[in-house]
Structures are given as C-alpha cells and as structure tokens.
Design a protein around this motif. Structure first.
Motif, PDB file in Angstrom:
ATOM      1  N   ARG A  70     -12.649  -9.796  -5.141  1.00  0.00           N
ATOM      2  CA  ARG A  70     -12.558  -8.555  -4.371  1.00  0.00           C
ATOM      3  C   ARG A  70     -12.531  -7.346  -5.303  1.00  0.00           C
ATOM      4  N   ARG A  78      -9.813  -5.925   1.915  1.00  0.00           N
ATOM      5  CA  ARG A  78      -8.766  -6.943   1.992  1.00  0.00           C
ATOM      6  C   ARG A  78      -8.368  -7.212   3.443  1.00  0.00           C
ATOM      7  N   CYS A 101      -4.934  -1.328   2.230  1.00  0.00           N
ATOM      8  CA  CYS A 101      -5.918  -1.574   3.283  1.00  0.00           C
ATOM      9  C   CYS A 101      -6.408  -0.256   3.881  1.00  0.00           C
ATOM     10  N   SER A 119      -8.763 -12.507  -5.159  1.00  0.00           N
ATOM     11  CA  SER A 119      -8.479 -11.092  -5.426  1.00  0.00           C
ATOM     12  C   SER A 119      -9.318 -10.588  -6.608  1.00  0.00           C
TER      13      SER A 119
END
Length: 180
Positions: A114, A101, A5, A111
């Motif tokens: 992403r 995220r 992150c 995911s």
C-alpha cells in the motif's frame, strides 16, 4: 487509523477531481476568446485545441483544423500534453483508489505494498499536474503577450483567456495536491 483513511480519501477525491477537470479542459473549445462588435452585430471567436468556433448571436459555427500541420504549435503541444495528462491522472486516481486502506479488495495487500501504491499514485498525479500546468501556462503566456503587444494596433480586437485555461489551472493544482 481513521485520520489516515480520511486523508487518503481526500487524496483520492482530489485525484478524481483533477482527472475530471483535465478531461473537461481538454475537450473545451474556450481556450482563447475574442469578441468583436461592428455596428450592432457582435461576433465572438473561440479558439480551442480541436476546433475554432464563431458565435454570431443567432448562429454558432465550429470548424476543425484543416490539417495536423495547420494547428498552431502551442495548441498542438497542449493537445499532446493534455491527452497525456488525462491518461496519467486517470492512472493516478485508480492507483490512489487501490491503495486506500479503507477499501477491502478481494486480494490481500500488505502495508508495504500500500505504501508503494501510494508513492506510485503520488508520482503519477504529480506528472499529471505537470503535463497540465505546462501547456496551460504556455497558452496563458502567449495570450497575455499578444494582448499587451505594443506593435498591435489599439483598434484591433485581441484574444483573451478562455474558461478552459482556468479549468486547466484548477486541474493542475488539484492533481498536484495529491502528490507525495
């Protein structure tokens, strides 16, 4: 997860910084500067993508280029590429933000999606960096070549690099750092 992150947020910050610097460099007039001094009067000429300005100490006067065809070819290409860079870096920063995220969106993003968003953001930011660095490099090259031209008389003033060139370099580097 926290490290991922933090790295993603750092990428977003770099993409946003690249966008901001690109927009400022595109709008600035100081791409090439020349200062001449005659007796006690000093005059600074500043060439930009959109205007040419003259500062005579007490008076600042800017003039837009008369016609589209009157713009020097290097500046015309730089105009086009930098506007494209502004658009690409905005899209890259936006896609980077959506792909974070750490951000909760109203819709669920897998995911895999992403990952695709991150790859797309990297490509957009890399293209933005290229469309910034190419015109900045061309203007830098042209200015340096003209400055050191041996056929140009020594007593004549010469153009030097302006502040917008350095912002353009910073924009290109920060945009590229967010690439894949």
């Amino acid at each position: 997860m926290a490290l991922v992150c933090e790295v993603a947020v750092a990428g977003f910050i770099l993409a946003a910084l690249g966008f901001t610097l690109s927009c400022v460099a595109t709008a600035m007039n100081a791409w090439k500067t020349m200062t001449t001094t005659v007796a006690v009067l000093s005059e600074t000429t500043v060439v930009g993508l959109w205007y040419t300005c003259v500062d005579q100490g007490t008076q600042w006067e800017c003039k837009a280029y008369d016609t589209f065809l009157g713009v020097p070819s290097t500046l015309l290409a730089a105009r086009c590429l930098l506007v494209l860079s502004d658009l690409l870096s905005f899209l890259g920063a936006s896609v980077t933000f959506i792909g974070l995220r750490c951000i909760r969106l109203p819709c669920e993003i897998t995911s895999r999606t992403r990952g695709a968003l991150t790859a797309c953001a990297g490509v957009l930011c890399s293209l933005a960096a290229a469309t910034t660095l190419v015109p900045v490099g061309a203007i830098t090259y042209q200015t340096v070549q003209e400055f050191w031209d041996p056929n140009f008389p020594d007593y004549m003033p010469r153009y030097e690099l302006g502040d917008a060139v350095f912002l353009g370099w910073g924009s290109g580097v920060s945009s590229y750092q967010d690439g894949p």
